[in-house]
Design an enzyme around this catalytic site. Sequence first.
Site, PDB file in Angstrom:
ATOM      1  N   SER A  26       0.893  -1.153   0.000  1.00  0.00           N
ATOM      2  CA  SER A  26       0.000   0.000   0.000  1.00  0.00           C
ATOM      3  C   SER A  26       0.927   1.197   0.000  1.00  0.00           C
ATOM      4  O   SER A  26       2.148   1.060  -0.010  1.00  0.00           O
ATOM      5  CB  SER A  26      -0.839   0.008   1.264  1.00  0.00           C
ATOM      6  OG  SER A  26       0.002   0.287   2.353  1.00  0.00           O
ATOM      7  N   LYS A  27       0.349   2.379   0.041  1.00  0.00           N
ATOM      8  CA  LYS A  27       1.222   3.564   0.015  1.00  0.00           C
ATOM      9  C   LYS A  27       2.227   3.511   1.159  1.00  0.00           C
ATOM     10  O   LYS A  27       3.373   3.838   1.013  1.00  0.00           O
ATOM     11  CB  LYS A  27       0.387   4.823   0.085  1.00  0.00           C
ATOM     12  CG  LYS A  27      -0.289   5.076  -1.245  1.00  0.00           C
ATOM     13  CD  LYS A  27      -0.560   6.546  -1.490  1.00  0.00           C
ATOM     14  CE  LYS A  27      -1.062   6.760  -2.897  1.00  0.00           C
ATOM     15  NZ  LYS A  27      -2.488   6.558  -3.048  1.00  0.00           N
TER      16      LYS A  27
END
Length: 311
Positions: free
Chosen positions: A237-238
């Site tokens: 994910s980020k």
Amino acid sequence: MPAPETPTYVGRFAPSPTGPLHFGSLLAAIASYLQARAHNGRWLLRIEDIDPPREQQGADRLIVATLEAYGFEWDGPVTYQSNNERRHREVLDELLKRGVAYPCACSRRDLAGAPTGPLGAIYPGTCRSGCNAEETAVRVLTHDRRITFHDGLQGHYGQRLESESGDFVIWRRDGLVAYHLAVVVDDHDQGVTEIVRGIDLLDSTPRQIHLQQLCGFATPRYVHIPVATNPDGQKLSKLTGAAAIDAQHPAETLVSALRVLRQKPPGNLASASLQEIWRWATGHWTLTPLAGRKTVQGGQDSMLQRENRLR
Ligand code: GLU
């Protein structure tokens, strides 16, 4: 002269322009592309720009430029989902007219006490018998027969929509088409025969099949590819490093993506041209090593190392 062979396979990649392409979406792009090319099919690129509040300005152009830098070649022009709004409304009106969809004025707060299932709050059917508010969403009626399909990688999957999600929103209260309706209409209108996408959308598929059945559309085949995780098993994910993919070193990243997709690229492939890499990848493409997998490990190691060095 024999008639030109019309492709019987139509695939697509349908990113939402909510940010630049990250490694997870690159995997979906590659898998859908190779699956189409290996079937001598067409591969369409559709920007799903139907949710302006979540979109990032310029992300569409960035995504297209990145795909170009990686050497993807789509068939026909890039299409924008927002351009099909008239069709989305037409299908919505038809469903309303037939009484299989209905306006709903329930707010999130109204539903706060509703039971939740694997897909979130289960709509209790409050507005099924009518509501007379001005601003409403539209929900589609569901039933409780199990909707099942055979996924090309994940096997049999099914849901009983009425008890697992309840009637779901197909048109939002803020006047925007909901994803499930838009994607079903566009895939149908574009003649898509197989959808290859990330496993995060596996549990959306029964709702989409339900809409296809209501609209009289054929159900395409589905292939949900595993999600990439970092070495600790966390989904990229980020936060864990799913940064925008590197458009400067496409060959390296492409080969590492092929490795994550368990295609066993030869060690020296990263030094070949993009064209040669795609030729190798199309010729060797196989879904078999991904069968039944929900996650695949790794992928951004070289990118992460490079980023770490820069920090
Ligand atoms: N637009 C969706 C996304 O970017 C994908 C839709 C789909 O592949 O069905 O998550």
